[in-house]
Design a protein around this motif. Structure first.
Motif, PDB file in Angstrom:
ATOM      1  N   GLY A   1      -1.014   2.857  14.570  1.00 56.87           N
ATOM      2  CA  GLY A   1      -1.712   1.663  15.053  1.00 56.87           C
ATOM      3  C   GLY A   1      -2.947   1.965  15.887  1.00 56.87           C
ATOM      4  O   GLY A   1      -3.795   1.096  16.091  1.00 56.87           O
ATOM      5  N   SER A   2      -3.089   3.198  16.346  1.00 55.91           N
ATOM      6  CA  SER A   2      -4.263   3.545  17.150  1.00 55.91           C
ATOM      7  C   SER A   2      -5.455   3.972  16.285  1.00 55.91           C
ATOM      8  O   SER A   2      -6.555   4.151  16.792  1.00 55.91           O
ATOM      9  CB  SER A   2      -3.910   4.665  18.137  1.00 55.91           C
ATOM     10  N   LEU A   3      -5.234   4.111  14.971  1.00 56.47           N
ATOM     11  CA  LEU A   3      -6.320   4.498  14.060  1.00 56.47           C
ATOM     12  C   LEU A   3      -7.129   3.280  13.628  1.00 56.47           C
ATOM     13  O   LEU A   3      -6.666   2.145  13.742  1.00 56.47           O
ATOM     14  CB  LEU A   3      -5.740   5.168  12.807  1.00 56.47           C
ATOM     15  N   ASP A   4      -8.329   3.526  13.091  1.00 59.29           N
ATOM     16  CA  ASP A   4      -9.120   2.442  12.509  1.00 59.29           C
ATOM     17  C   ASP A   4      -8.299   1.774  11.415  1.00 59.29           C
ATOM     18  O   ASP A   4      -7.537   2.437  10.710  1.00 59.29           O
ATOM     19  CB  ASP A   4     -10.412   2.974  11.875  1.00 59.29           C
ATOM     20  N   GLU A   5      -8.488   0.484  11.254  1.00 58.63           N
ATOM     21  CA  GLU A   5      -7.688  -0.286  10.301  1.00 58.63           C
ATOM     22  C   GLU A   5      -7.797   0.263   8.877  1.00 58.63           C
ATOM     23  O   GLU A   5      -6.814   0.289   8.143  1.00 58.63           O
ATOM     24  CB  GLU A   5      -8.105  -1.758  10.332  1.00 58.63           C
ATOM     25  N   LYS A   6      -8.994   0.734   8.488  1.00 58.18           N
ATOM     26  CA  LYS A   6      -9.164   1.222   7.116  1.00 58.18           C
ATOM     27  C   LYS A   6      -8.275   2.431   6.835  1.00 58.18           C
ATOM     28  O   LYS A   6      -7.782   2.606   5.735  1.00 58.18           O
ATOM     29  CB  LYS A   6     -10.628   1.525   6.808  1.00 58.18           C
ATOM     30  N   TYR A   7      -8.018   3.264   7.841  1.00 55.97           N
ATOM     31  CA  TYR A   7      -7.123   4.402   7.669  1.00 55.97           C
ATOM     32  C   TYR A   7      -5.663   3.947   7.726  1.00 55.97           C
ATOM     33  O   TYR A   7      -4.824   4.455   6.995  1.00 55.97           O
ATOM     34  CB  TYR A   7      -7.384   5.470   8.729  1.00 55.97           C
ATOM     35  N   GLN A   8      -5.369   2.991   8.599  1.00 53.83           N
ATOM     36  CA  GLN A   8      -4.015   2.457   8.707  1.00 53.83           C
ATOM     37  C   GLN A   8      -3.550   1.900   7.372  1.00 53.83           C
ATOM     38  O   GLN A   8      -2.420   2.156   6.938  1.00 53.83           O
ATOM     39  CB  GLN A   8      -3.962   1.319   9.735  1.00 53.83           C
ATOM     40  N   ILE A   9      -4.408   1.120   6.740  1.00 52.17           N
ATOM     41  CA  ILE A   9      -4.059   0.464   5.482  1.00 52.17           C
ATOM     42  C   ILE A   9      -3.690   1.502   4.422  1.00 52.17           C
ATOM     43  O   ILE A   9      -2.686   1.378   3.734  1.00 52.17           O
ATOM     44  CB  ILE A   9      -5.220  -0.436   5.001  1.00 52.17           C
ATOM     45  N   VAL A  10      -4.517   2.540   4.305  1.00 54.25           N
ATOM     46  CA  VAL A  10      -4.280   3.564   3.293  1.00 54.25           C
ATOM     47  C   VAL A  10      -3.019   4.369   3.611  1.00 54.25           C
ATOM     48  O   VAL A  10      -2.165   4.573   2.744  1.00 54.25           O
ATOM     49  CB  VAL A  10      -5.512   4.499   3.152  1.00 54.25           C
ATOM     50  N   LEU A  11      -2.876   4.815   4.853  1.00 50.37           N
ATOM     51  CA  LEU A  11      -1.692   5.595   5.224  1.00 50.37           C
ATOM     52  C   LEU A  11      -0.418   4.779   5.071  1.00 50.37           C
ATOM     53  O   LEU A  11       0.608   5.286   4.615  1.00 50.37           O
ATOM     54  CB  LEU A  11      -1.830   6.126   6.657  1.00 50.37           C
ATOM     55  N   ASN A  12      -0.469   3.513   5.445  1.00 52.93           N
ATOM     56  CA  ASN A  12       0.699   2.646   5.316  1.00 52.93           C
ATOM     57  C   ASN A  12       1.092   2.498   3.838  1.00 52.93           C
ATOM     58  O   ASN A  12       2.263   2.602   3.489  1.00 52.93           O
ATOM     59  CB  ASN A  12       0.414   1.280   5.933  1.00 52.93           C
ATOM     60  N   ALA A  13       0.101   2.274   2.975  1.00 51.90           N
ATOM     61  CA  ALA A  13       0.381   2.106   1.545  1.00 51.90           C
ATOM     62  C   ALA A  13       0.998   3.373   0.952  1.00 51.90           C
ATOM     63  O   ALA A  13       1.964   3.311   0.194  1.00 51.90           O
ATOM     64  CB  ALA A  13      -0.896   1.737   0.794  1.00 51.90           C
ATOM     65  N   LEU A  14       0.450   4.522   1.329  1.00 54.70           N
ATOM     66  CA  LEU A  14       0.903   5.779   0.738  1.00 54.70           C
ATOM     67  C   LEU A  14       2.240   6.261   1.300  1.00 54.70           C
ATOM     68  O   LEU A  14       3.091   6.740   0.554  1.00 54.70           O
ATOM     69  CB  LEU A  14      -0.157   6.870   0.932  1.00 54.70           C
ATOM     70  N   PHE A  15       2.433   6.132   2.611  1.00 60.01           N
ATOM     71  CA  PHE A  15       3.612   6.727   3.223  1.00 60.01           C
ATOM     72  C   PHE A  15       4.746   5.752   3.485  1.00 60.01           C
ATOM     73  O   PHE A  15       5.909   6.136   3.438  1.00 60.01           O
ATOM     74  CB  PHE A  15       3.235   7.452   4.517  1.00 60.01           C
ATOM     75  N   PHE A  16       4.430   4.505   3.780  1.00 61.94           N
ATOM     76  CA  PHE A  16       5.494   3.567   4.128  1.00 61.94           C
ATOM     77  C   PHE A  16       5.827   2.600   3.001  1.00 61.94           C
ATOM     78  O   PHE A  16       6.903   2.038   2.965  1.00 61.94           O
ATOM     79  CB  PHE A  16       5.143   2.804   5.416  1.00 61.94           C
ATOM     80  N   GLU A  17       4.884   2.407   2.079  1.00 67.60           N
ATOM     81  CA  GLU A  17       5.155   1.548   0.929  1.00 67.60           C
ATOM     82  C   GLU A  17       5.416   2.378  -0.329  1.00 67.60           C
ATOM     83  O   GLU A  17       5.710   1.834  -1.377  1.00 67.60           O
ATOM     84  CB  GLU A  17       4.001   0.574   0.710  1.00 67.60           C
ATOM     85  N   GLY A  18       5.254   3.696  -0.242  1.00 69.01           N
ATOM     86  CA  GLY A  18       5.598   4.594  -1.334  1.00 69.01           C
ATOM     87  C   GLY A  18       4.668   4.546  -2.534  1.00 69.01           C
ATOM     88  O   GLY A  18       5.044   4.930  -3.630  1.00 69.01           O
ATOM     89  N   MET A  19       3.442   4.092  -2.343  1.00 69.64           N
ATOM     90  CA  MET A  19       2.489   4.027  -3.467  1.00 69.64           C
ATOM     91  C   MET A  19       1.891   5.399  -3.731  1.00 69.64           C
ATOM     92  O   MET A  19       1.755   6.213  -2.822  1.00 69.64           O
ATOM     93  CB  MET A  19       1.346   3.059  -3.142  1.00 69.64           C
ATOM     94  N   THR A  20       1.506   5.623  -4.983  1.00 72.70           N
ATOM     95  CA  THR A  20       0.703   6.799  -5.302  1.00 72.70           C
ATOM     96  C   THR A  20      -0.726   6.475  -4.910  1.00 72.70           C
ATOM     97  O   THR A  20      -1.060   5.317  -4.625  1.00 72.70           O
ATOM     98  CB  THR A  20       0.745   7.115  -6.812  1.00 72.70           C
ATOM     99  N   GLN A  21      -1.588   7.483  -4.910  1.00 79.49           N
ATOM    100  CA  GLN A  21      -2.988   7.233  -4.573  1.00 79.49           C
ATOM    101  C   GLN A  21      -3.618   6.267  -5.574  1.00 79.49           C
ATOM    102  O   GLN A  21      -4.374   5.381  -5.198  1.00 79.49           O
ATOM    103  CB  GLN A  21      -3.768   8.546  -4.512  1.00 79.49           C
ATOM    104  N   GLN A  22      -3.291   6.426  -6.855  1.00 79.22           N
ATOM    105  CA  GLN A  22      -3.845   5.532  -7.873  1.00 79.22           C
ATOM    106  C   GLN A  22      -3.335   4.111  -7.679  1.00 79.22           C
ATOM    107  O   GLN A  22      -4.097   3.152  -7.796  1.00 79.22           O
ATOM    108  CB  GLN A  22      -3.500   6.030  -9.283  1.00 79.22           C
TER     109      GLN A  22
END
Length: 176
Positions: free
Chosen positions: A125-146
């Motif tokens: 939560g301390s990161l810029d939102e644009k990084y939060q969104i990507v990290l959340n999608a990849l690590f907490f929502e289990g999405m691939t990069q594609q």
């Protein structure tokens, strides 16, 4: 300078006209097949990848932006990435699968866990939102990069860059 056939194809793609795919195939299939053959030597597999590439081209046709890339460059990237994905998937099928029988993942005690990293969501939560969104999608929502690229409508290269920068920023938090 853009050729008249390229202009016609771009206009057809923008309108979602299926005639675009046959014109693309007539004018670019041989070149794209050559790109794929540099990565995949088997003719049958290369033909499959070419077909997959044209399916992706049609699926993403509305996303093509002539101001960002020439048509062939855009087509090339799709064919190249599809071929690389195929090579990776074939390597994974050839015995690189995870062995589940002998694993110790579930045998960790609470004292063995690094307590410093358990609060990662708070630090995220301390990161810029644009990084939060990507990290959340990849690590907490289990999405691939594609999948994240498609879902968030962010170019794949941008997803990769934001992942790298976001992880670097998290590393600064955990290893000051």
């Amino acid at each position: 300078m853009i050729s008249s056939i390229e202009k016609e194809i771009v206009n057809l793609l923008e309108r979602g006209d299926k005639k675009a795919i046959s014109l693309l195939y007539e004018n670019y299939a041989d070149s794209l097949f050559g790109v794929i053959k540099k990565i995949i030597s088997d003719d049958d597999t290369a033909q499959d990848v070419l077909q997959e590439s044209f399916v992706k081209i049609w699926r993403y046709s509305k996303k093509y932006d002539a101001s960002k890339a020439k048509l062939f460059t855009w087509l090339y990237r799709i064919a190249y990435n599809t071929a690389i994905d195929k090579v990776r998937s074939l390597k994974n099928k050839d015995g690189n699968e995870v062995q589940i029988e002998a694993t110790y993942v579930y045998k960790l005690s609470a004292s063995e866990l690094n307590q410093d990293v358990l609060d990662i969501k708070k630090h995220l939560g301390s990161l810029d939102e644009k990084y939060q969104i990507v990290l959340n999608a990849l690590f907490f929502e289990g999405m691939t990069q594609q999948e994240a690229s498609d879902e968030l409508d962010i170019p794949l290269g941008t997803i990769k860059s934001r992942l790298k920068i976001g992880l670097r920023e998290l590393k600064k938090i955990y290893n000051p």
